[in-house]
Write a protein that holds these residues in place. Structure first.
Motif, PDB file in Angstrom:
ATOM      1  N   GLN A  63       5.973   5.862  -0.666  1.00 54.79           N
ATOM      2  CA  GLN A  63       6.048   6.421  -2.015  1.00 54.79           C
ATOM      3  C   GLN A  63       4.696   6.979  -2.438  1.00 54.79           C
ATOM      4  OE1 GLN A  63       7.395   2.810  -4.000  1.00 54.79           O
ATOM      5  NE2 GLN A  63       9.465   3.615  -4.131  1.00 54.79           N
ATOM      6  N   ASP A  64       4.728   7.861  -3.426  1.00 46.04           N
ATOM      7  CA  ASP A  64       3.493   8.427  -3.950  1.00 46.04           C
ATOM      8  C   ASP A  64       2.672   7.333  -4.640  1.00 46.04           C
ATOM      9  OD1 ASP A  64       4.408  10.910  -3.138  1.00 46.04           O
ATOM     10  OD2 ASP A  64       5.211  11.435  -5.110  1.00 46.04           O
ATOM     11  N   SER A  65       1.350   7.365  -4.411  1.00 50.68           N
ATOM     12  CA  SER A  65       0.461   6.438  -5.116  1.00 50.68           C
ATOM     13  C   SER A  65      -0.352   7.144  -6.195  1.00 50.68           C
ATOM     14  CB  SER A  65      -0.491   5.764  -4.124  1.00 50.68           C
ATOM     15  OG  SER A  65      -1.243   6.732  -3.418  1.00 50.68           O
ATOM     16  N   VAL A  66      -0.552   8.460  -6.030  1.00 45.96           N
ATOM     17  CA  VAL A  66      -1.295   9.259  -7.013  1.00 45.96           C
ATOM     18  C   VAL A  66      -0.682  10.649  -7.058  1.00 45.96           C
ATOM     19  CG1 VAL A  66      -3.545  10.257  -7.635  1.00 45.96           C
ATOM     20  CG2 VAL A  66      -3.469   8.001  -6.595  1.00 45.96           C
ATOM     21  N   ILE A  79      -0.013   0.288  -7.474  1.00 45.82           N
ATOM     22  CA  ILE A  79       1.031   0.269  -6.462  1.00 45.82           C
ATOM     23  C   ILE A  79       1.809   1.577  -6.542  1.00 45.82           C
ATOM     24  CG2 ILE A  79       1.198  -2.250  -6.445  1.00 45.82           C
ATOM     25  CD1 ILE A  79       3.685  -2.036  -8.148  1.00 45.82           C
ATOM     26  N   PRO A  80       2.451   1.992  -5.466  1.00 46.17           N
ATOM     27  CA  PRO A  80       3.167   3.277  -5.473  1.00 46.17           C
ATOM     28  C   PRO A  80       4.317   3.311  -6.478  1.00 46.17           C
ATOM     29  CG  PRO A  80       2.806   2.468  -3.238  1.00 46.17           C
ATOM     30  CD  PRO A  80       2.477   1.337  -4.152  1.00 46.17           C
ATOM     31  N   PHE A  81       4.781   4.526  -6.765  1.00 45.75           N
ATOM     32  CA  PHE A  81       5.886   4.695  -7.707  1.00 45.75           C
ATOM     33  C   PHE A  81       6.950   5.599  -7.095  1.00 45.75           C
ATOM     34  CE2 PHE A  81       2.098   7.149  -9.039  1.00 45.75           C
ATOM     35  CZ  PHE A  81       2.506   8.429  -8.690  1.00 45.75           C
ATOM     36  N   VAL A 110       0.829  -1.204   0.000  1.00 46.07           N
ATOM     37  CA  VAL A 110       0.000   0.000   0.000  1.00 46.07           C
ATOM     38  C   VAL A 110       0.866   1.257   0.000  1.00 46.07           C
ATOM     39  CG1 VAL A 110      -1.574   1.367   1.439  1.00 46.07           C
ATOM     40  CG2 VAL A 110      -2.031  -1.051   1.016  1.00 46.07           C
ATOM     41  N   SER A 111       1.875   1.285   0.847  1.00 44.75           N
ATOM     42  CA  SER A 111       2.675   2.510   1.007  1.00 44.75           C
ATOM     43  C   SER A 111       3.931   2.539   0.149  1.00 44.75           C
ATOM     44  CB  SER A 111       3.086   2.675   2.477  1.00 44.75           C
ATOM     45  OG  SER A 111       3.989   1.640   2.847  1.00 44.75           O
ATOM     46  N   GLY A 112       4.409   1.361  -0.279  1.00 49.84           N
ATOM     47  CA  GLY A 112       5.662   1.300  -1.018  1.00 49.84           C
ATOM     48  C   GLY A 112       6.877   1.283  -0.110  1.00 49.84           C
ATOM     49  N   ALA A 113       6.666   1.437   1.214  1.00 55.13           N
ATOM     50  CA  ALA A 113       7.783   1.424   2.160  1.00 55.13           C
ATOM     51  C   ALA A 113       8.158  -0.005   2.507  1.00 55.13           C
ATOM     52  CB  ALA A 113       7.403   2.190   3.422  1.00 55.13           C
ATOM     53  N   VAL A 114       9.428  -0.265   2.664  1.00 59.79           N
ATOM     54  CA  VAL A 114       9.925  -1.604   2.965  1.00 59.79           C
ATOM     55  C   VAL A 114      10.487  -1.607   4.384  1.00 59.79           C
ATOM     56  CG1 VAL A 114      11.528  -3.437   2.304  1.00 59.79           C
ATOM     57  CG2 VAL A 114      10.495  -1.980   0.547  1.00 59.79           C
TER      58      VAL A 114
END
Length: 856
Positions: free
Chosen positions: A676-679, A541-543, A69-73
């Motif tokens: 990360q940004d999702s939109v 997914i985030p970019f 969801v967030s792109g954070a690991v």
């Protein structure tokens, strides 16, 4: 009696074949779903068990969904590997680096990874006995700028050794040259795998060589996994880490896969349920008509000494023989269906092997329980009716007891059940809580369906007189006879039409619900979305930040507002702990999204240390503006945020998750720094037309093929396409119901032709032509099919309106009736009636007139 039963079954095998098809279809879907899910589960269990390390050390409460969801690991210190390696009983320890938030593209800026939803995994190359791949060409990556690619992906994307790939990771973008190809030694789950040198993987993928996503350890000979886990836990402490043995890791991975498998299983079981429900009507009708035609035969058996129990047992034995044959053939068809699904999944990149198909003991048991059970239940009432035949009445060619009885019992039962069902649907429409409304909806749907089936014969005469009212004027005596034939036996007509009614009620209700959802989303997008363009990843997914940089640098771009998502847990004043997805917005939100606030505004909602919450959610949990709520972010970070504003959930874009929680970008950057940004919401600058800006944005985003530029029209189409997926499933269920309903109409007409053999012969003898006879049977079929469609669609429209009331509680307030679909379904049902009558009409027209008149 047994000999007579077997002879009767074989004598009517042609008539029973169509009923057997309903059993075969339902059993095939049950068996196929079980075989497919068992095969996939067993295959992946072996994969997870064979590739999991003896002990894995992961970040505390690692949540893969939160990362997606967030792109954070979430990470652990890479130095933890050295501490684990020193533990007694550890023969090897590795600092693993593996991420799924990276995008890999080739030299033409085309995506290398799968586009079907499977992940692209970029990881450090560690070759062990448990590796899922082995190096089959080239050499392992050595230092920065080199990588391995899995053979399946290389083949699909035409990548060869020496080609250059670009990896877009969270810390930044870098290029690698493919130095080798690795081939899967186990099942390929459909993912694309890219391997980097372990020495550089942490820096390139996590932003620091001091980070790892996990640490794995192999146990020395004679040391159990559980013992090694205990020793490692004692050495490093378990406060900040989760330790899992190979078995626990495999179970965790299998549980994640289980959600995917459940979707497929429930869809197939839904098909099986529809087939079963419609098949029951078909079998009841078939046995009722067969018993009506065998009145004299049953009477002779009673006169020769057979008692009621023996007659009833004889009919039920025939049903069980039908179920046995249908279950056996259905099990075979289910194996074929599972094989087809396995090959379909292979086409989507999940390389399952048909030779490893698993047929557990539970599959044939379930197949025979379903097949025998449905035929036994469906034949029970006709069997009781057969046992009630009076020997003298039967010998006198009287009809089966009960056929001509008044329908008072049905009227009373249908009215009572219908009244309770209508009350439940009314309660659903008036409910103010979603859970309560959904429960009442389910109860109301079930009861009104039962009531319509029970009371269906009561509606036959008034409705068919209207539907077939024009037949005498249009088709003369043939039209009048077709109408009267449909009215002759209301029970039979009602049961035949019920099979079609079930499917059409389902499609009617879901069509209204989906049309209302589409109309509601259109309203919300028009009302709430103020941005010229929305930039999103294809798979949502985030970019990486590079995408925002490219957008901001594009000539003609004005306001750019990023949106990020993160999973959080909120402790509320009433003691509830709610896990949900929260939305973070950058400055300038009011320029791109129009939010209606119950209290406060965007400035207060997005201020540092503040959040916004849906007003209804806040009221239910005792929250008001100024309340302080503890919030837990991924990775164990905690904060206390002040409620700065209350919103109306149905007017806030992105507020679809429970609670409608949102805050400023600064908050998420503080507590989830790697998100990360999702939109991206983008407005054109003053003096730049949106239609001129779009091609510039698309050109700037060429290196990011996974990212799409959409305007409001495109965004609406995206939403409609997602809703359409659900609707296509309903249409598939409808198709299955129609297939079985057609079998039912064919069966009814075929048996009706046999029942009316002498009547048909007399009609032919007094001048009825073959074409007129075929037309009479076709018209009878059409009016029965349209009767089923009218009942089904009327019921479905009521269900659909009630479904919309449930959706309205979630903010989807528009009601839309898809009249085009409804008209098309009614016309289609008439076509179904014509098709179903072709063979029975042809058979009737070919009868020998004298033989038909002499028929007893």
């Amino acid at each position: 009696m047994l000999k007579a039963t077997l002879r009767s079954f074989l004598a009517h095998k042609g008539r029973l074949a169509l009923s057997a098809l309903a059993v075969i279809l339902s059993v095939a879907f049950v068996a196929g779903s079980l075989i497919f899910s068992d095969t996939v589960t067993r295959t992946f269990d072996r994969l997870f068990a064979s590739t999991a390390a003896d002990v894995t050390v992961q970040p505390k409460q690692q949540d893969l969904r939160a990362a997606r969801v967030s792109g954070a690991v979430q990470t652990v210190p890479a130095a933890l590997r050295d501490r684990v390696a020193k533990v007694e009983g550890v023969v090897a320890a590795r600092a693993e680096v593996s991420v799924q938030n990276a995008v890999v593209v080739d030299s033409r800026d085309k995506p290398v990874g799968p586009t079907t939803g499977a992940p692209t995994i970029v990881m450090a190359w560690h070759l062990t006995d448990r590796s899922p791949v082995r190096l089959t060409s080239g050499h392992a990556p050595r230092g920065a700028g080199e990588a391995l690619l899995d053979a399946d992906t290389a083949g699909k994307r035409h990548v060869r050794t020496g080609d250059t790939l670009t990896v877009q990771a969270q810390p930044g973008t870098f290029r690698v040259r493919v130095t080798g190809i690795a081939t899967f030694t186990t099942t390929n789950p459909g993912a694309a795998l890219v391997f980097l040198d372990p020495a550089v993987a942490g820096r390139e993928l996590l932003g620091s060589a001091a980070k790892a996503t996990s640490v794995t350890a192999d146990a020395a000979k004679g040391v159990s996994d559980a013992e090694l886990k205990r020793r490692i836990g004692a050495a490093i402490g378990t406060g900040g880490y989760d330790l899992k043995t190979a078995n626990e890791q495999a179970k965790s991975a299998a549980a994640s896969l289980g959600a995917f498998l459940d979707v497929i299983k429930y869809v197939m079981l839904g098909f099986a349920g529809v087939a079963l429900l419609v098949g029951v009507f078909l079998i009841v009708n078939t046995f009722s008509m067969l018993i009506a035609q065998r009145t004299r035969e049953l009477g002779l058996l009673r006169a020769l000494g057979a008692d009621r129990r023996q007659v009833r047992r004889s009919v039920l034995t025939e049903a069980l023989l039908l179920g046995l044959v249908g279950s056996t053939l259905g099990l075979a068809a289910g194996i074929g269906l599972a094989l087809g699904l396995i090959r379909l999944m292979t086409a989507f990149g999940m390389n399952l092997k048909a030779t490893e198909m698993v047929i557990g003991w539970g599959t044939p048991v379930a197949a025979y329980v379903v097949g025998l059970g449905v035929t036994f239940v469906a034949a029970y009432l006709p069997a009781r009716r057969a046992a009630a035949v009076s020997p003298m009445a039967a010998l006198a060619d009287a009809e089966v007891a009960g056929v001509g009885r008044p329908l008072k019992t049905r009227a009373i039962a249908g009215a009572v059940i219908g009244a309770v069902g209508a009350a439940a649907l009314a309660g659903c429409a008036a409910a103010t809580r979603t859970a309560q409304a959904a429960s009442l909806l389910g109860l109301g749907v079930a009861l009104t369906l039962i009531a319509t089936v029970v009371a269906g014969p009561l509606l036959v005469r008034p409705v068919i007189r209207v539907l077939g009212g024009a037949f005498p004027a249009l088709f003369g005596p043939v039209g009048r006879m077709s109408q009267r034939n449909a009215l002759r036996n209301p029970r039979r007509t009602g049961a035949t039409a019920a099979a079609l009614m079930v499917g059409l009620a389902l499609v009617g209700g879901m069509s209204v619900a989906s049309a209302s959802m589409s109309a509601s989303f259109d309203q919300q997008i028009d009302k709430n979305l103020g941005a010229d363009f929305i930039i999103q990843n294809t798979n949502f997914i985030p970019f990486t930040k590079k995408v925002r940089d490219a957008v901001v640098a594009t000539h003609g771009v004005g306001r750019v507002v990023p949106q990020r998502l993160t999973q959080i847990a909120v402790r509320l004043p009433d003691g509830d702990r709610v896990r949900t997805t929260a939305t973070a917005y950058g400055p300038g939100l009011d320029d791109v999204v129009h939010i209606t606030y119950a209290q406060g505004g965007s400035a207060a909602a997005l201020a540092d240390g503040h959040l916004a919450m849906d007003a209804g959610f806040a009221k239910n949990h005792g929250v008001r503006v100024g309340s302080v709520v503890p919030v837990e972010f991924p990775g164990g970070r905690h904060a206390e945020l002040t409620v700065g504003a209350l919103t109306h959930q149905d007017t806030a874009d992105g507020f679809g998750a429970q609670g409608g929680l949102s805050f400023g970008l600064a908050t998420v950057e503080k507590y989830v720094p790697d998100a990360q940004d999702s939109v991206l919401y983008v407005n054109a600058a003053a003096g730049t037309k949106p239609q001129d800006l779009r091609p510039r944005l698309e050109h700037a985003l060429t290196p990011f093929p996974q990212v799409q530029v959409r305007n409001q029209t495109d965004y609406k189409k995206l939403v409609h396409d997602q809703i359409a997926v659900l609707l296509y499933l309903v249409y598939a269920l409808l198709g299955l119901a129609i297939v079985i309903a057609v079998l039912g109409v064919v069966n009814t007409l075929a048996l009706s032709v046999v029942e009316r053999t002498r009547e048909i012969g007399l009609l032919r003898a007094i001048g009825l032509g073959r074409r007129q006879l075929r037309r009479m049977i076709r018209l009878e079929s059409v009016v029965i099919a349209v009767f089923g469609a009218v009942l089904g669609l009327a019921l479905g429209l009521v269900w659909g309106v009630c479904m919309q009331r449930v959706l309205a509680l979630r903010g989807l307030t528009a009601l839309a009736i898809p009249w085009t679909t409804i008209v098309a379904v009614v016309l289609g049902s008439a076509v179904v009636g014509v098709v179903a009558a072709l063979l029975p009409a042809l058979r009737a027209s070919r009868m020998n007139v004298l033989a038909a008149i002499a028929h007893e």
